[in-house]
Design a protein around this motif. Structure first.
Motif, mmCIF file in Angstrom:
data_model
loop_
_atom_site.group_PDB
_atom_site.id
_atom_site.type_symbol
_atom_site.label_atom_id
_atom_site.label_comp_id
_atom_site.label_asym_id
_atom_site.label_seq_id
_atom_site.Cartn_x
_atom_site.Cartn_y
_atom_site.Cartn_z
ATOM 1 N N GLU B 94 0.828 -1.216 0.000
ATOM 2 C CA GLU B 94 0.000 0.000 0.000
ATOM 3 C C GLU B 94 0.860 1.263 0.000
ATOM 4 O O GLU B 94 0.397 2.326 -0.395
ATOM 5 C CB GLU B 94 -0.954 -0.005 1.197
ATOM 6 N N HIS B 95 2.111 1.142 0.444
ATOM 7 C CA HIS B 95 3.011 2.305 0.440
ATOM 8 C C HIS B 95 3.795 2.446 -0.874
ATOM 9 O O HIS B 95 4.509 3.423 -1.055
ATOM 10 C CB HIS B 95 4.024 2.205 1.595
ATOM 11 N N LEU B 96 3.693 1.448 -1.758
ATOM 12 C CA LEU B 96 4.543 1.493 -2.955
ATOM 13 C C LEU B 96 4.301 2.719 -3.842
ATOM 14 O O LEU B 96 5.273 3.277 -4.368
ATOM 15 C CB LEU B 96 4.412 0.197 -3.765
ATOM 16 N N PRO B 97 3.057 3.154 -4.013
ATOM 17 C CA PRO B 97 2.877 4.334 -4.876
ATOM 18 C C PRO B 97 3.690 5.553 -4.421
ATOM 19 O O PRO B 97 4.101 6.352 -5.265
ATOM 20 C CB PRO B 97 1.362 4.593 -4.797
ATOM 21 N N THR B 98 3.949 5.697 -3.127
ATOM 22 C CA THR B 98 4.812 6.816 -2.700
ATOM 23 C C THR B 98 6.279 6.414 -2.556
ATOM 24 O O THR B 98 7.164 7.253 -2.703
ATOM 25 C CB THR B 98 4.333 7.436 -1.356
ATOM 26 N N MET B 99 6.543 5.128 -2.296
ATOM 27 C CA MET B 99 7.924 4.709 -2.015
ATOM 28 C C MET B 99 8.693 4.311 -3.280
ATOM 29 O O MET B 99 9.913 4.333 -3.299
ATOM 30 C CB MET B 99 7.931 3.517 -1.030
ATOM 31 N N PHE B 100 7.965 3.911 -4.320
ATOM 32 C CA PHE B 100 8.606 3.427 -5.541
ATOM 33 C C PHE B 100 7.970 4.154 -6.723
ATOM 34 O O PHE B 100 6.828 3.864 -7.117
ATOM 35 C CB PHE B 100 8.397 1.912 -5.645
ATOM 36 N N ALA B 101 8.713 5.105 -7.266
ATOM 37 C CA ALA B 101 8.115 6.019 -8.238
ATOM 38 C C ALA B 101 8.135 5.498 -9.671
ATOM 39 O O ALA B 101 7.412 6.017 -10.527
ATOM 40 C CB ALA B 101 8.834 7.361 -8.169
#
Lengths: 195, 195
Positions: B94-101
């Motif tokens: 759920e954090h990937l959209p901000t953590m992995f661009a």
């Protein structure tokens, strides 16, 4: 015991980056041995040490590795002076009678495949992280990767099935010109709690 | 980049030991934050950062932890100034959209429970090892443990089921008088191969 210098903390954590390109110079075998002789001291449960390392440095080794690599990892891995396969020994417990003197822990794992598998994976992965930080500690840059076909890699390198690939890590002197932009990190509040 | 000093390599790897007793002084919250702000920089696949940390420092926290501990880990853990629960966020993606661009990697994991689980475990465990070495790097000693009842611990600390305990680690200034004898390590020849 006091904290390491700012320069050392930078080299290990704060300024260290995942590298995609490396200087072509070979890594001497003495450096690979020094690397193992540092990372081996990292703690594992019951001193079980399930990680097994294959340092792929030769053209033949890279050729054997290539068909297992994801397209995005292929070129940079073929060009890296060394690629380590961090594998797991599924029968790590055979070494326990010599590695763990407190009592005979071998039957505990021999008779419990689920415990053996989770112990091997957890501790072999810890050792993989010790490898990354030990490499940085001796002045090498790392490019860890999990994009590969484990079935193909295992068939090529570990045909008897005892060892299983966990992840890969390119090693060398990194080329800062090939770095990707650095991703952010979760804040203390997002990842941590004090109870 | 050159190798760290002999003293630094000793502190991180060669002389560092798994501790069973610690000085009773509390670890300041600033030190726990410093620890996270170092270990967070360690690499994870797609910057996924699945580890979640609970620093158990209060008497209430230790009381909540106690019933989940194996008998051999109970007393030393109750006496340690801090015990970290290294847990895994099963919905780390759920954090990937901000953590992995680079692209939207969230659906890749959301739709593949097996990939999500293995990615969470591998990378959360790598981060656990980064924690151990970051603690040593700032002058703390570690006592990592996998002897506990995960079901009981998860029910007590993570009742909604999203986080799952991976392993535990006592932190503090170690008491050399309580060390166990050091176990041997596999030789380079036993654990490594150059291909």
């Amino acid at each position: 015991m006091s904290a390491l210098t700012t320069e050392a903390l930078d080299q290990l954590f704060i300024e260290a980056r995942t590298h995609n390109g490396f200087a072509p110079e070979a890594i001497p075998e003495a450096t690979l041995r020094r690397l193992y002789n540092l990372m081996k001291w990292g703690p594992t449960s019951m001193n079980c040490q399930p990680a097994r390392l294959v340092f792929v440095t030769s053209a033949e080794g890279k050729e054997k590795l290539a068909p297992a690599l994801s397209p995005g990892n292929l070129d940079k891995t073929l060009l890296a002076p060394a690629t380590v396969i961090i594998a797991t020994d599924t029968r790590f417990y055979e070494h326990l009678p010599t590695m763990f003197a407190a009592y005979d822990a071998r039957p505990m794992f021999e008779g419990n495949a689920e415990l053996a598998t989770s112990t091997a994976l957890r501790n072999g992965t810890l050792q993989g992280a010790y490898l990354i930080l030990a490499a940085r500690a001796i002045g090498l840059d790392c490019g860890p990767m999990s994009g590969f076909d484990a079935g193909k890699l295992n068939a090529a390198f570990f045909p008897d099935g005892r060892y299983q690939a966990n992840f890969l890590c390119n090693l060398g002197v990194g080329d800062p010109g090939k770095l990707h932009p650095r991703g952010p990190r979760l804040s203390f509040e997002e990842a941590c709690e004090i109870a």
